[in-house]
Scaffold this motif. Structure first.
Motif, PDB file in Angstrom:
ATOM      1  N   SER A   7       0.827  -1.204   0.000  1.00 16.88           N
ATOM      2  CA  SER A   7       0.000   0.000   0.000  1.00 16.88           C
ATOM      3  C   SER A   7       0.861   1.254   0.000  1.00 16.88           C
ATOM      4  O   SER A   7       1.813   1.364   0.742  1.00 16.88           O
ATOM      5  N   ASN A   8       0.512   2.179  -0.902  1.00 12.80           N
ATOM      6  CA  ASN A   8       1.121   3.490  -0.872  1.00 12.80           C
ATOM      7  C   ASN A   8       0.035   4.560  -0.876  1.00 12.80           C
ATOM      8  O   ASN A   8       0.190   5.632  -1.415  1.00 12.80           O
ATOM      9  N   ARG A   9      -1.117   4.183  -0.270  1.00 12.61           N
ATOM     10  CA  ARG A   9      -2.256   5.074  -0.251  1.00 12.61           C
ATOM     11  C   ARG A   9      -2.040   6.216   0.725  1.00 12.61           C
ATOM     12  O   ARG A   9      -1.320   6.095   1.714  1.00 12.61           O
ATOM     13  N   THR A  10      -2.669   7.331   0.438  1.00 13.20           N
ATOM     14  CA  THR A  10      -2.632   8.466   1.338  1.00 13.20           C
ATOM     15  C   THR A  10      -4.002   8.683   1.935  1.00 13.20           C
ATOM     16  O   THR A  10      -4.992   8.134   1.463  1.00 13.20           O
ATOM     17  N   ALA A  11      -4.062   9.470   2.958  1.00 12.40           N
ATOM     18  CA  ALA A  11      -5.342   9.737   3.605  1.00 12.40           C
ATOM     19  C   ALA A  11      -6.230  10.533   2.669  1.00 12.40           C
ATOM     20  O   ALA A  11      -5.762  11.286   1.820  1.00 12.40           O
ATOM     21  N   PRO A  12      -7.575  10.367   2.754  1.00  6.25           N
ATOM     22  CA  PRO A  12      -8.484  11.097   1.898  1.00  6.25           C
ATOM     23  C   PRO A  12      -8.278  12.597   2.022  1.00  6.25           C
ATOM     24  O   PRO A  12      -8.059  13.127   3.097  1.00  6.25           O
ATOM     25  N   THR A  13      -8.361  13.267   0.873  1.00  4.72           N
ATOM     26  CA  THR A  13      -8.244  14.717   0.854  1.00  4.72           C
ATOM     27  C   THR A  13      -9.511  15.346   1.408  1.00  4.72           C
ATOM     28  O   THR A  13     -10.606  14.954   1.039  1.00  4.72           O
ATOM     29  N   VAL A  87     -15.012   2.823   0.070  1.00  5.25           N
ATOM     30  CA  VAL A  87     -13.909   2.019  -0.454  1.00  5.25           C
ATOM     31  C   VAL A  87     -12.895   2.918  -1.165  1.00  5.25           C
ATOM     32  O   VAL A  87     -11.679   2.766  -0.998  1.00  5.25           O
ATOM     33  N   ASP A  88     -13.414   3.873  -1.940  1.00  9.79           N
ATOM     34  CA  ASP A  88     -12.525   4.781  -2.657  1.00  9.79           C
ATOM     35  C   ASP A  88     -11.729   5.667  -1.706  1.00  9.79           C
ATOM     36  O   ASP A  88     -10.639   6.126  -2.047  1.00  9.79           O
ATOM     37  N   ALA A  89     -12.274   5.937  -0.519  1.00 11.80           N
ATOM     38  CA  ALA A  89     -11.534   6.731   0.463  1.00 11.80           C
ATOM     39  C   ALA A  89     -10.235   6.023   0.865  1.00 11.80           C
ATOM     40  O   ALA A  89      -9.279   6.667   1.301  1.00 11.80           O
ATOM     41  N   ILE A  90     -10.196   4.690   0.665  1.00 11.48           N
ATOM     42  CA  ILE A  90      -8.993   3.910   0.959  1.00 11.48           C
ATOM     43  C   ILE A  90      -8.152   3.729  -0.299  1.00 11.48           C
ATOM     44  O   ILE A  90      -6.944   3.982  -0.300  1.00 11.48           O
ATOM     45  N   ASN A  91      -8.809   3.293  -1.391  1.00 13.69           N
ATOM     46  CA  ASN A  91      -8.081   2.955  -2.614  1.00 13.69           C
ATOM     47  C   ASN A  91      -7.682   4.172  -3.437  1.00 13.69           C
ATOM     48  O   ASN A  91      -6.559   4.269  -3.923  1.00 13.69           O
ATOM     49  N   GLU A  92      -8.634   5.084  -3.638  1.00 18.03           N
ATOM     50  CA  GLU A  92      -8.418   6.224  -4.527  1.00 18.03           C
ATOM     51  C   GLU A  92      -9.058   7.481  -3.933  1.00 18.03           C
ATOM     52  O   GLU A  92     -10.080   7.960  -4.422  1.00 18.03           O
ATOM     53  N   PRO A  93      -8.469   8.026  -2.867  1.00 21.48           N
ATOM     54  CA  PRO A  93      -9.072   9.172  -2.170  1.00 21.48           C
ATOM     55  C   PRO A  93      -9.128  10.447  -3.002  1.00 21.48           C
ATOM     56  O   PRO A  93      -9.796  11.405  -2.605  1.00 21.48           O
ATOM     57  N   HIS A  94      -8.441  10.452  -4.146  1.00 17.41           N
ATOM     58  CA  HIS A  94      -8.455  11.640  -4.991  1.00 17.41           C
ATOM     59  C   HIS A  94      -9.695  11.734  -5.864  1.00 17.41           C
ATOM     60  O   HIS A  94      -9.920  12.754  -6.516  1.00 17.41           O
ATOM     61  N   LYS A 207      -6.495  -3.251  -8.941  1.00 21.97           N
ATOM     62  CA  LYS A 207      -6.110  -1.947  -8.405  1.00 21.97           C
ATOM     63  C   LYS A 207      -6.778  -1.648  -7.070  1.00 21.97           C
ATOM     64  O   LYS A 207      -6.408  -0.684  -6.399  1.00 21.97           O
ATOM     65  N   ALA A 208      -7.768  -2.467  -6.674  1.00 21.90           N
ATOM     66  CA  ALA A 208      -8.557  -2.154  -5.474  1.00 21.90           C
ATOM     67  C   ALA A 208      -8.470  -3.243  -4.407  1.00 21.90           C
ATOM     68  O   ALA A 208      -9.327  -3.331  -3.541  1.00 21.90           O
ATOM     69  N   VAL A 209      -7.428  -4.055  -4.458  1.00 22.12           N
ATOM     70  CA  VAL A 209      -7.341  -5.194  -3.541  1.00 22.12           C
ATOM     71  C   VAL A 209      -7.352  -4.745  -2.082  1.00 22.12           C
ATOM     72  O   VAL A 209      -8.067  -5.312  -1.236  1.00 22.12           O
ATOM     73  N   GLU A 210      -6.580  -3.727  -1.762  1.00 26.25           N
ATOM     74  CA  GLU A 210      -6.477  -3.287  -0.372  1.00 26.25           C
ATOM     75  C   GLU A 210      -7.826  -2.842   0.179  1.00 26.25           C
ATOM     76  O   GLU A 210      -8.271  -3.283   1.243  1.00 26.25           O
ATOM     77  N   GLY A 211      -8.496  -1.957  -0.551  1.00 32.12           N
ATOM     78  CA  GLY A 211      -9.786  -1.462  -0.088  1.00 32.12           C
ATOM     79  C   GLY A 211     -10.845  -2.538  -0.070  1.00 32.12           C
ATOM     80  O   GLY A 211     -11.683  -2.583   0.839  1.00 32.12           O
ATOM     81  N   ASP A 212     -10.826  -3.432  -1.070  1.00 30.66           N
ATOM     82  CA  ASP A 212     -11.795  -4.518  -1.105  1.00 30.66           C
ATOM     83  C   ASP A 212     -11.637  -5.425   0.112  1.00 30.66           C
ATOM     84  O   ASP A 212     -12.621  -5.829   0.755  1.00 30.66           O
ATOM     85  N   ARG A 213     -10.397  -5.751   0.447  1.00 27.14           N
ATOM     86  CA  ARG A 213     -10.151  -6.630   1.583  1.00 27.14           C
ATOM     87  C   ARG A 213     -10.620  -5.983   2.891  1.00 27.14           C
ATOM     88  O   ARG A 213     -11.261  -6.618   3.727  1.00 27.14           O
ATOM     89  N   ARG A 214     -10.317  -4.701   3.060  1.00 25.41           N
ATOM     90  CA  ARG A 214     -10.645  -4.023   4.315  1.00 25.41           C
ATOM     91  C   ARG A 214     -12.126  -3.743   4.467  1.00 25.41           C
ATOM     92  O   ARG A 214     -12.616  -3.586   5.589  1.00 25.41           O
ATOM     93  N   THR A 215     -12.863  -3.687   3.345  1.00 24.57           N
ATOM     94  CA  THR A 215     -14.298  -3.394   3.430  1.00 24.57           C
ATOM     95  C   THR A 215     -15.165  -4.617   3.163  1.00 24.57           C
ATOM     96  O   THR A 215     -16.381  -4.512   3.061  1.00 24.57           O
TER      97      THR A 215
END
Length: 308
Positions: A7-13, A87-94, A207-215
């Motif tokens: 994971s190299n995700r950042t916190a939601p903007t 889910v996007d807040a984890i995977n793609e917060p942008h 591209k969404a494995v991390e968020g899918d797993r956590r949610t």
């Protein structure tokens, strides 16, 4: 053993201070124009497979392309982003909704408005197209929204996407041209390409494995592991095309069968690179392998339409 993606995700903007503004560019981003191509291409394949001329049908074709791409597909993207905002807040917060660029409940309102506009355009194109549009819109909502939320199931979700993005769009294109339902042969080919598209949809889940797993979403990369999911996707795409080749050959569409064989061979040659590193190479294969896949669709359509 299941592979994981670092994971190299950042916190939601956070949304900007002050009164939020809804900007056209953010709405367009929500509707994801890049995703409109597959259903528009499938619609074109349907039109070609009908064998009917364009004389007097230009407006229907233009309306059908608009319906398949910007309207129904765009609606599905808005619906998906609204119900996937956590889910996007984890995977793609942008993205527009989790970033706050589309504020409040505007994501939901846009999805509802797009649904109504899509249904209206479908109505103008005739009863069969209207019925197809309603089916597509129903699946767009059922895919992402509770209580169905088909995307939560790693097998069912990609199947629904494949049947609507490819199969239903192809059916609509043929129907617009013929003013009636397409032939049994056409329906069989579009069905097989819809099943093969299941594999394409699985590639999009990498591209969404991390968020899918956590949610709690049981996508195939989560349940099978990334490597096995990649093999499954490749097998699905290739198997469907092998059936298409056999059907085209039996029906006497030899040139189409040869072209589909050629593009399938090229896909198979590209698959080992994908399987070696699915997380990294899925975007590459989407550009190379999927392009070859849809070229095969056109070759099959040209044969069914009597052009080759």
């Amino acid at each position: 053993m299941e592979q994981s993606i670092p994971s190299n995700r950042t916190a939601p903007t956070m949304a900007p201070a002050g009164k939020p503004r809804l900007r056209p560019g953010d709405v367009l981003e929500l509707l994801k124009p890049i995703t409109w191509f597959p259903p528009m291409w499938a619609f074109m394949c349907g039109a070609v497979s009908s064998g009917a001329g364009l004389e007097g049908r230009w407006w229907f074709v233009a309306g059908g392309v608009l319906l398949a791409g910007p309207l129904v597909c765009g609606t599905s993207q808005a619906v998906n982003d609204w119900f996937d905002r956590h889910v996007d807040a984890i995977n793609e917060p942008h993205r527009p909704i989790p970033s706050g660029r589309i504020p409040g409940r505007w994501g939901l309102y846009i999805a509802i408005l797009a649904t109504l506009v899509s249904a209206s355009v479908g109505w103008l194109l005739g009863p069969l197209v209207f019925a197809a549009a309603l089916v597509g819109l129903a699946f767009a909502w059922a895919y992402s929204a509770p209580p169905f939320r088909f995307k939560a199931n790693g097998l069912l979700g990609p199947l629904v996407c494949g049947l609507t993005y490819e199969g239903l769009s192809w059916f609509t294109g043929a129907t617009v041209m013929l003013g009636a339902a397409p032939s049994v042969e056409t329906c069989l080919i579009l069905f097989m390409y819809s099943l093969g598209a299941h594999g394409i949809m699985v590639l999009n889940d990498f591209k969404a494995v991390e968020g899918d797993r956590r949610t709690g979403l049981t996508s195939l990369p989560v349940t099978m592991g990334v490597a096995e999911a990649a093999r499954f996707a490749c097998t699905t795409m290739a198997s469907a095309q092998i059936v298409v080749i056999g059907l085209l050959a039996v029906w006497g569409y030899g040139i189409s069968a040869l072209v589909v064989t050629g593009v399938l061979a090229a896909q198979i040659a590209a698959m080992p690179r994908l399987i070696r590193n699915p997380a990294k190479q899925a975007p590459w294969y989407n550009g190379v392998g999927v392009t070859l896949y849809v070229l095969g669709m056109l070759a099959a359509a040209l044969g069914l339409g009597g052009y080759i």
